[in-house]
Design a protein around this motif. Structure first.
Motif, mmCIF file in Angstrom:
data_model
loop_
_atom_site.group_PDB
_atom_site.id
_atom_site.type_symbol
_atom_site.label_atom_id
_atom_site.label_comp_id
_atom_site.label_asym_id
_atom_site.label_seq_id
_atom_site.Cartn_x
_atom_site.Cartn_y
_atom_site.Cartn_z
ATOM 1 N N PRO A 100 -12.472 -0.057 -18.775
ATOM 2 C CA PRO A 100 -13.308 -1.251 -18.464
ATOM 3 C C PRO A 100 -14.130 -0.976 -17.185
ATOM 4 O O PRO A 100 -13.928 -0.365 -16.054
ATOM 5 N N GLY A 101 -15.459 -1.592 -17.405
ATOM 6 C CA GLY A 101 -16.481 -1.295 -16.300
ATOM 7 C C GLY A 101 -16.981 -0.057 -16.254
ATOM 8 O O GLY A 101 -17.763 0.099 -15.382
ATOM 9 N N MET A 102 -16.646 0.971 -17.004
ATOM 10 C CA MET A 102 -17.114 2.302 -16.978
ATOM 11 C C MET A 102 -18.480 2.175 -17.994
ATOM 12 O O MET A 102 -18.318 1.991 -18.954
ATOM 13 N N VAL A 103 -19.532 2.803 -17.230
ATOM 14 C CA VAL A 103 -20.681 2.824 -18.144
ATOM 15 C C VAL A 103 -21.471 4.040 -18.641
ATOM 16 O O VAL A 103 -22.471 3.779 -19.241
ATOM 17 N N GLU A 104 -20.813 5.168 -18.261
ATOM 18 C CA GLU A 104 -21.638 6.344 -18.517
ATOM 19 C C GLU A 104 -20.627 6.948 -19.735
ATOM 20 O O GLU A 104 -19.673 7.453 -19.409
ATOM 21 N N GLU A 105 -21.023 6.733 -21.128
ATOM 22 C CA GLU A 105 -20.269 7.202 -22.153
ATOM 23 C C GLU A 105 -20.060 8.596 -22.163
ATOM 24 O O GLU A 105 -18.766 9.035 -22.379
ATOM 25 N N ALA A 106 -20.933 9.534 -21.967
ATOM 26 C CA ALA A 106 -20.821 10.756 -22.135
ATOM 27 C C ALA A 106 -19.674 11.316 -21.162
ATOM 28 O O ALA A 106 -18.769 11.989 -21.550
ATOM 29 N N ALA A 107 -19.782 10.862 -19.731
ATOM 30 C CA ALA A 107 -18.788 11.281 -18.817
ATOM 31 C C ALA A 107 -17.559 10.768 -18.826
ATOM 32 O O ALA A 107 -16.411 11.595 -18.906
ATOM 33 N N THR A 108 -17.589 9.556 -19.575
ATOM 34 C CA THR A 108 -16.025 8.926 -19.821
ATOM 35 C C THR A 108 -15.435 9.793 -20.957
ATOM 36 O O THR A 108 -14.382 9.961 -20.923
ATOM 37 N N ALA A 109 -16.234 10.151 -22.053
ATOM 38 C CA ALA A 109 -15.604 10.788 -23.083
ATOM 39 C C ALA A 109 -15.072 12.071 -22.526
ATOM 40 O O ALA A 109 -13.963 12.499 -23.259
ATOM 41 N N THR A 110 -15.923 12.835 -21.845
ATOM 42 C CA THR A 110 -15.100 14.096 -21.260
ATOM 43 C C THR A 110 -14.139 13.988 -20.442
ATOM 44 O O THR A 110 -13.028 14.613 -20.720
ATOM 45 N N LEU A 111 -13.978 12.801 -19.625
ATOM 46 C CA LEU A 111 -12.832 12.565 -18.742
ATOM 47 C C LEU A 111 -11.664 12.309 -19.621
ATOM 48 O O LEU A 111 -10.462 12.740 -19.696
ATOM 49 N N VAL A 112 -11.852 11.374 -20.651
ATOM 50 C CA VAL A 112 -10.855 10.874 -21.464
ATOM 51 C C VAL A 112 -10.108 12.172 -22.290
ATOM 52 O O VAL A 112 -8.718 12.346 -22.153
ATOM 53 N N ALA A 113 -10.818 12.892 -22.750
ATOM 54 C CA ALA A 113 -10.366 14.082 -23.597
ATOM 55 C C ALA A 113 -9.805 15.190 -22.618
ATOM 56 O O ALA A 113 -8.705 15.659 -23.029
ATOM 57 N N ASP A 114 -10.273 15.261 -21.543
ATOM 58 C CA ASP A 114 -9.635 16.117 -20.475
ATOM 59 C C ASP A 114 -8.478 15.727 -19.970
ATOM 60 O O ASP A 114 -7.261 16.526 -20.002
ATOM 61 N N LEU A 115 -8.263 14.423 -19.747
ATOM 62 C CA LEU A 115 -7.269 14.004 -19.077
ATOM 63 C C LEU A 115 -6.032 13.695 -20.144
ATOM 64 O O LEU A 115 -4.834 14.056 -19.877
ATOM 65 N N LEU A 116 -6.254 13.475 -21.306
ATOM 66 C CA LEU A 116 -5.223 13.433 -22.356
ATOM 67 C C LEU A 116 -4.790 14.791 -22.685
ATOM 68 O O LEU A 116 -3.585 15.039 -23.012
ATOM 69 N N ALA A 117 -5.589 16.069 -22.667
ATOM 70 C CA ALA A 117 -5.035 17.483 -22.747
ATOM 71 C C ALA A 117 -4.243 17.720 -21.908
ATOM 72 O O ALA A 117 -3.446 18.607 -21.901
ATOM 73 N N ARG A 118 -4.446 17.111 -20.419
ATOM 74 C CA ARG A 118 -3.714 17.654 -19.576
ATOM 75 C C ARG A 118 -2.276 16.942 -19.330
ATOM 76 O O ARG A 118 -1.348 17.416 -18.474
ATOM 77 N N LEU A 119 -2.074 15.850 -19.830
ATOM 78 C CA LEU A 119 -0.754 15.113 -19.723
ATOM 79 C C LEU A 119 0.109 15.385 -20.973
ATOM 80 O O LEU A 119 -0.499 15.556 -22.195
ATOM 81 N N GLY A 120 1.464 15.400 -20.653
ATOM 82 C CA GLY A 120 2.366 15.850 -21.825
ATOM 83 C C GLY A 120 2.450 14.810 -22.907
ATOM 84 O O GLY A 120 2.049 13.637 -22.651
#
Length: 290
Positions: A100-120
């Motif tokens: 919600p409220g995140m406006v930069e799609e490229a940065a958000t996509a990278t963050l989501v993929a990285d965070l999902l990979a780091r979590l069990g």
């Protein structure tokens, strides 16, 4: 699918910890609405991670939450590198909402993929996830980061975002919303809540539910952020992804109906929905259906 109800001896820990990763300098309200939605749905503890420039202000606006400042991009969004900081915090929460409220799609996509990979993954007790708005953008290119969290995911696109997820025209989604929601749920291995005048909730195995009981006034700025927060709060309380999506959509719609009767069918605000959620939940509990 009755919602889990806390017993009289439970404390706030028993109702779950939520982490909301949201907001930007230009759209700080998305984080506020989503966080409040989680609390109004009954979550016990709330943390919000947002851009450093608005974190102090958000902390004052929402004193019930612990607010964490994250590195910013030059345009005022959450930097992709924030996944490193977020991973440990997210691992100690029951449910994580991103978007919600995140406006930069490229940065958000990278963050989501990285965070999902780091979590069990699920078998290691990792958190559940709700992905909304900008957090959906990168999934069209590569949904694989979601798959290791199968059974713990809800995504909440509108028709335009669904078209992006499937790589098709918006008109195709409008022509066959249920079919498109089923395709997305199977591809992402997630529960999909496709928002619209009739909201479709679909599980990865193709089972589907429809909610047609809302009001036109729900189509207003910030309404989707509020819905994402409600679903997140229900997940934190112990509801399964299907339960949380179904009842979240219902409670969001019922809140709109209550405001329609009191204020009028148009012109109520997304933030006004929030105060209606506890009463709507209480009515469900009294009727024995929720």
């Amino acid at each position: 699918m009755p919602l889990p109800q806390p017993d009289g001896d439970g404390d706030k820990e028993s109702r779950g910890r939520v982490l909301v990763v949201a907001g930007s300098v230009g759209v700080p309200g998305g984080a506020l609405l989503a966080g409040l939605g989680a609390l109004r749905a009954g979550a016990g503890k709330l943390q919000i991670a947002t851009v450093a420039g608005i974190a102090p202000h958000l902390g004052l606006a929402l004193p019930e939450a612990l607010v964490v400042g994250l590195p910013e991009t030059p345009d005022g969004g959450i930097a992709a590198s924030s996944a490193v900081m977020l991973a440990d915090r997210a691992s100690r929460c029951d449910t994580v909402l991103i978007g919600p409220g995140m406006v930069e799609e490229a940065a958000t996509a990278t963050l989501v993929a990285d965070l999902l990979a780091r979590l069990g993954p699920a078998e290691e007790g990792g958190p559940r996830f709700v992905l909304d708005a900008a957090a959906l953008a990168g999934l069209a290119r590569d949904p694989a980061p979601l798959h290791r969290h199968e059974g713990r995911l809800v995504v909440t696109p509108h028709a335009g975002e669904m078209a992006g997820l499937l790589g098709c025209a918006r008109s195709e989604v409008d022509a066959d919303p249920l079919g498109c929601a089923r395709r997305a749920a199977a591809r992402l291995k997630a529960v999909v809540a496709l928002k619209g005048g009739c909201t479709r909730i679909v599980s990865p195995d193709g089972r589907a539910w429809a909610y047609r009981g809302g009001t036109v006034g729900l189509a207003t700025s910030g309404s989707g952020d509020t819905l994402a927060g409600i679903v997140t709060g229900l997940l934190a309380r112990g509801a399964g992804p299907e339960q949380a999506a179904i009842w979240g959509v219902y409670l969001h719609g019922e809140a709109g109906n209550r405001l329609s009767r009191r204020i009028g069918p148009l012109g109520f605000l997304a933030r006004e929905l929030l105060a209606e959620i506890p009463a709507a939940m209480a009515a469900l509990a009294e009727s024995g259906t929720g």
